[in-house]
Scaffold this motif. Structure first.
Motif, PDB file in Angstrom:
ATOM      1  N   TRP A 207      14.964  84.126  60.120  1.00 46.96           N
ATOM      2  CA  TRP A 207      14.594  82.709  60.167  1.00 46.96           C
ATOM      3  C   TRP A 207      15.789  81.759  60.212  1.00 46.96           C
ATOM      4  O   TRP A 207      15.623  80.563  60.434  1.00 46.96           O
ATOM      5  N   SER A 208      16.981  82.243  60.000  1.00 47.75           N
ATOM      6  CA  SER A 208      18.140  81.346  59.872  1.00 47.75           C
ATOM      7  C   SER A 208      18.645  80.865  61.227  1.00 47.75           C
ATOM      8  O   SER A 208      18.493  81.531  62.254  1.00 47.75           O
ATOM      9  N   SER A 209      19.272  79.689  61.203  1.00 51.38           N
ATOM     10  CA  SER A 209      19.830  79.113  62.434  1.00 51.38           C
ATOM     11  C   SER A 209      21.259  78.625  62.244  1.00 51.38           C
ATOM     12  O   SER A 209      21.849  78.072  63.159  1.00 51.38           O
ATOM     13  N   ASN A 210      21.822  78.794  61.049  1.00 52.70           N
ATOM     14  CA  ASN A 210      23.227  78.429  60.820  1.00 52.70           C
ATOM     15  C   ASN A 210      23.780  79.272  59.668  1.00 52.70           C
ATOM     16  O   ASN A 210      23.052  80.040  59.038  1.00 52.70           O
ATOM     17  N   THR A 211      25.062  79.110  59.421  1.00 55.16           N
ATOM     18  CA  THR A 211      25.746  79.969  58.449  1.00 55.16           C
ATOM     19  C   THR A 211      25.164  79.825  57.045  1.00 55.16           C
ATOM     20  O   THR A 211      24.974  80.814  56.331  1.00 55.16           O
ATOM     21  N   TRP A 212      24.900  78.590  56.642  1.00 54.74           N
ATOM     22  CA  TRP A 212      24.335  78.364  55.311  1.00 54.74           C
ATOM     23  C   TRP A 212      23.002  79.092  55.157  1.00 54.74           C
ATOM     24  O   TRP A 212      22.771  79.807  54.181  1.00 54.74           O
ATOM     25  N   GLU A 213      22.116  78.938  56.146  1.00 57.01           N
ATOM     26  CA  GLU A 213      20.816  79.593  56.079  1.00 57.01           C
ATOM     27  C   GLU A 213      20.956  81.107  56.123  1.00 57.01           C
ATOM     28  O   GLU A 213      20.216  81.817  55.425  1.00 57.01           O
ATOM     29  N   ASN A 214      21.868  81.624  56.959  1.00 58.52           N
ATOM     30  CA  ASN A 214      22.138  83.064  56.987  1.00 58.52           C
ATOM     31  C   ASN A 214      22.332  83.606  55.584  1.00 58.52           C
ATOM     32  O   ASN A 214      21.693  84.593  55.180  1.00 58.52           O
ATOM     33  N   LEU A 215      23.210  82.965  54.843  1.00 61.04           N
ATOM     34  CA  LEU A 215      23.601  83.499  53.543  1.00 61.04           C
ATOM     35  C   LEU A 215      22.616  83.128  52.440  1.00 61.04           C
ATOM     36  O   LEU A 215      22.374  83.925  51.526  1.00 61.04           O
TER      37      LEU A 215
ATOM     38  N   ASP B 172      36.063  87.545  63.028  1.00 58.24           N
ATOM     39  CA  ASP B 172      37.234  87.265  62.187  1.00 58.24           C
ATOM     40  C   ASP B 172      37.433  85.774  61.912  1.00 58.24           C
ATOM     41  O   ASP B 172      37.651  85.366  60.763  1.00 58.24           O
ATOM     42  N   TYR B 173      37.334  84.920  62.942  1.00 54.59           N
ATOM     43  CA  TYR B 173      37.579  83.486  62.763  1.00 54.59           C
ATOM     44  C   TYR B 173      36.484  82.800  61.953  1.00 54.59           C
ATOM     45  O   TYR B 173      36.694  81.729  61.392  1.00 54.59           O
ATOM     46  N   HIS B 174      35.304  83.424  61.880  1.00 52.08           N
ATOM     47  CA  HIS B 174      34.166  82.853  61.150  1.00 52.08           C
ATOM     48  C   HIS B 174      34.128  83.290  59.686  1.00 52.08           C
ATOM     49  O   HIS B 174      33.524  82.634  58.840  1.00 52.08           O
ATOM     50  N   LEU B 175      34.809  84.398  59.391  1.00 56.05           N
ATOM     51  CA  LEU B 175      34.704  84.989  58.055  1.00 56.05           C
ATOM     52  C   LEU B 175      35.198  84.081  56.929  1.00 56.05           C
ATOM     53  O   LEU B 175      34.550  84.032  55.871  1.00 56.05           O
ATOM     54  N   PRO B 176      36.325  83.349  57.070  1.00 55.48           N
ATOM     55  CA  PRO B 176      36.749  82.505  55.948  1.00 55.48           C
ATOM     56  C   PRO B 176      35.673  81.514  55.489  1.00 55.48           C
ATOM     57  O   PRO B 176      35.459  81.335  54.295  1.00 55.48           O
ATOM     58  N   ARG B 177      34.990  80.887  56.439  1.00 51.70           N
ATOM     59  CA  ARG B 177      33.949  79.922  56.047  1.00 51.70           C
ATOM     60  C   ARG B 177      32.730  80.640  55.491  1.00 51.70           C
ATOM     61  O   ARG B 177      32.105  80.176  54.523  1.00 51.70           O
ATOM     62  N   ALA B 178      32.379  81.783  56.077  1.00 57.60           N
ATOM     63  CA  ALA B 178      31.233  82.533  55.564  1.00 57.60           C
ATOM     64  C   ALA B 178      31.459  82.950  54.108  1.00 57.60           C
ATOM     65  O   ALA B 178      30.547  82.854  53.273  1.00 57.60           O
ATOM     66  N   LEU B 179      32.668  83.374  53.788  1.00 59.48           N
ATOM     67  CA  LEU B 179      32.972  83.746  52.406  1.00 59.48           C
ATOM     68  C   LEU B 179      32.963  82.533  51.485  1.00 59.48           C
ATOM     69  O   LEU B 179      32.556  82.626  50.321  1.00 59.48           O
ATOM     70  N   ALA B 180      33.407  81.390  52.009  1.00 56.21           N
ATOM     71  CA  ALA B 180      33.364  80.163  51.200  1.00 56.21           C
ATOM     72  C   ALA B 180      31.923  79.774  50.890  1.00 56.21           C
ATOM     73  O   ALA B 180      31.606  79.360  49.770  1.00 56.21           O
TER      74      ALA B 180
ATOM     75  N   GLY C 174      27.160  81.660  45.027  1.00 47.81           N
ATOM     76  CA  GLY C 174      27.249  82.590  43.912  1.00 47.81           C
ATOM     77  C   GLY C 174      26.973  84.033  44.289  1.00 47.81           C
ATOM     78  O   GLY C 174      26.590  84.846  43.434  1.00 47.81           O
ATOM     79  N   ILE C 175      27.172  84.392  45.560  1.00 45.23           N
ATOM     80  CA  ILE C 175      26.983  85.769  46.001  1.00 45.23           C
ATOM     81  C   ILE C 175      28.249  86.568  45.694  1.00 45.23           C
ATOM     82  O   ILE C 175      29.350  86.120  46.007  1.00 45.23           O
ATOM     83  N   GLU C 176      28.080  87.727  45.096  1.00 43.47           N
ATOM     84  CA  GLU C 176      29.211  88.620  44.865  1.00 43.47           C
ATOM     85  C   GLU C 176      29.523  89.320  46.187  1.00 43.47           C
ATOM     86  O   GLU C 176      28.792  90.229  46.603  1.00 43.47           O
ATOM     87  N   ALA C 177      30.570  88.883  46.862  1.00 48.03           N
ATOM     88  CA  ALA C 177      30.793  89.364  48.217  1.00 48.03           C
ATOM     89  C   ALA C 177      32.266  89.505  48.557  1.00 48.03           C
ATOM     90  O   ALA C 177      33.110  88.732  48.107  1.00 48.03           O
ATOM     91  N   SER C 178      32.552  90.528  49.357  1.00 49.97           N
ATOM     92  CA  SER C 178      33.830  90.648  50.051  1.00 49.97           C
ATOM     93  C   SER C 178      33.524  90.506  51.535  1.00 49.97           C
ATOM     94  O   SER C 178      32.388  90.236  51.919  1.00 49.97           O
ATOM     95  N   GLY C 179      34.531  90.672  52.385  1.00 55.37           N
ATOM     96  CA  GLY C 179      34.297  90.428  53.800  1.00 55.37           C
ATOM     97  C   GLY C 179      34.930  91.458  54.703  1.00 55.37           C
ATOM     98  O   GLY C 179      35.886  92.140  54.331  1.00 55.37           O
ATOM     99  N   CYS C 180      34.389  91.537  55.911  1.00 54.76           N
ATOM    100  CA  CYS C 180      34.945  92.377  56.967  1.00 54.76           C
ATOM    101  C   CYS C 180      34.945  91.560  58.250  1.00 54.76           C
ATOM    102  O   CYS C 180      33.871  91.194  58.758  1.00 54.76           O
TER     103      CYS C 180
END
Length: 200
Positions: free
Chosen positions: A117-125, A146-154, A160-166
């Motif tokens: 159902w998501s349409s942007n990064t905030w909704e994805n997460l 790669d270029y999207h990961l810094p914002r996705a982790l932010a 409050g998701i316990e997350a690392s990134g790839c």
């Protein structure tokens, strides 16, 4: 008068060149930051969607899926959340395309959970977080370009998701997407990383 017009045009060209260089360098910086991230063994991998032509994933989405498969095959994750709705220019949801690809590459269907159902990064997460809670997954590896990961982790930290990134390696053809990410990243940072004010 003509001299002043010429000077103004020259100054404008210089300013635009400077802006272009800044954007390119910032995009390269985001890409390096994304590639520098190291995944931590976790309950689930959250694969963020990108454009899909029917059930044919685009090159960026293929790169994300291959990175996620690598994590799964090497024991970093034990299940998947594939996150992405159906855009106006898509005939199937990104999550459905991703699930089909993973099944065709040997992942048992019961280990793939769709967030469609998501349409942007905030909704994805945000939506993936709700799935994690329902399925009792406590930790995640976020998989995206790669270029999207810094914002996705932010965003993940904000939620409050316990997350690392790839960070999935991006190609030169993705430069336009990387430059759009520059503006989204700056906007998000300036607004305090508190709410979804972007559409990517």
């Amino acid at each position: 008068m003509l001299v002043w017009i010429s000077f103004a045009l020259f100054a404008l060209v210089i300013a635009l060149c400077g802006t272009s260089i800044f954007i390119e360098r910032f995009a390269q910086h985001l890409r390096r930051e994304g590639l520098r991230e190291r995944p931590v063994p976790s309950d689930v991998g959250i694969v963020l969607g990108a454009y899909t032509d029917g059930y044919r994933p685009s090159k960026p989405l293929l790169s994300r899926l291959r990175a996620a498969l690598h994590l799964y095959r090497h024991g970093y994750i034990r299940a998947f959340i594939v996150s992405g709705g159906r855009g106006d220019d898509e005939t199937v949801s990104e999550s459905s395309s991703m699930k089909r690809f993973l099944i065709m590459n040997g992942v048992p269907p019961q280990l793939i959970h769709e967030e469609r159902w998501s349409s942007n990064t905030w909704e994805n997460l945000k939506n993936s977080q709700a799935l994690m809670e329902r399925l009792r997954y406590r930790s995640a590896v976020i998989v995206t370009s790669d270029y999207h990961l810094p914002r996705a982790l932010a965003v993940a930290r904000t939620l409050g998701i316990e997350a690392s990134g790839c960070g999935a390696p991006s190609s030169r053809q993705e430069f336009r997407a990387a430059t759009r990410e520059v503006f989204a990243h700056i906007q998000y940072t300036l607004r305090g990383r508190e709410a979804p004010f972007w559409n990517s």
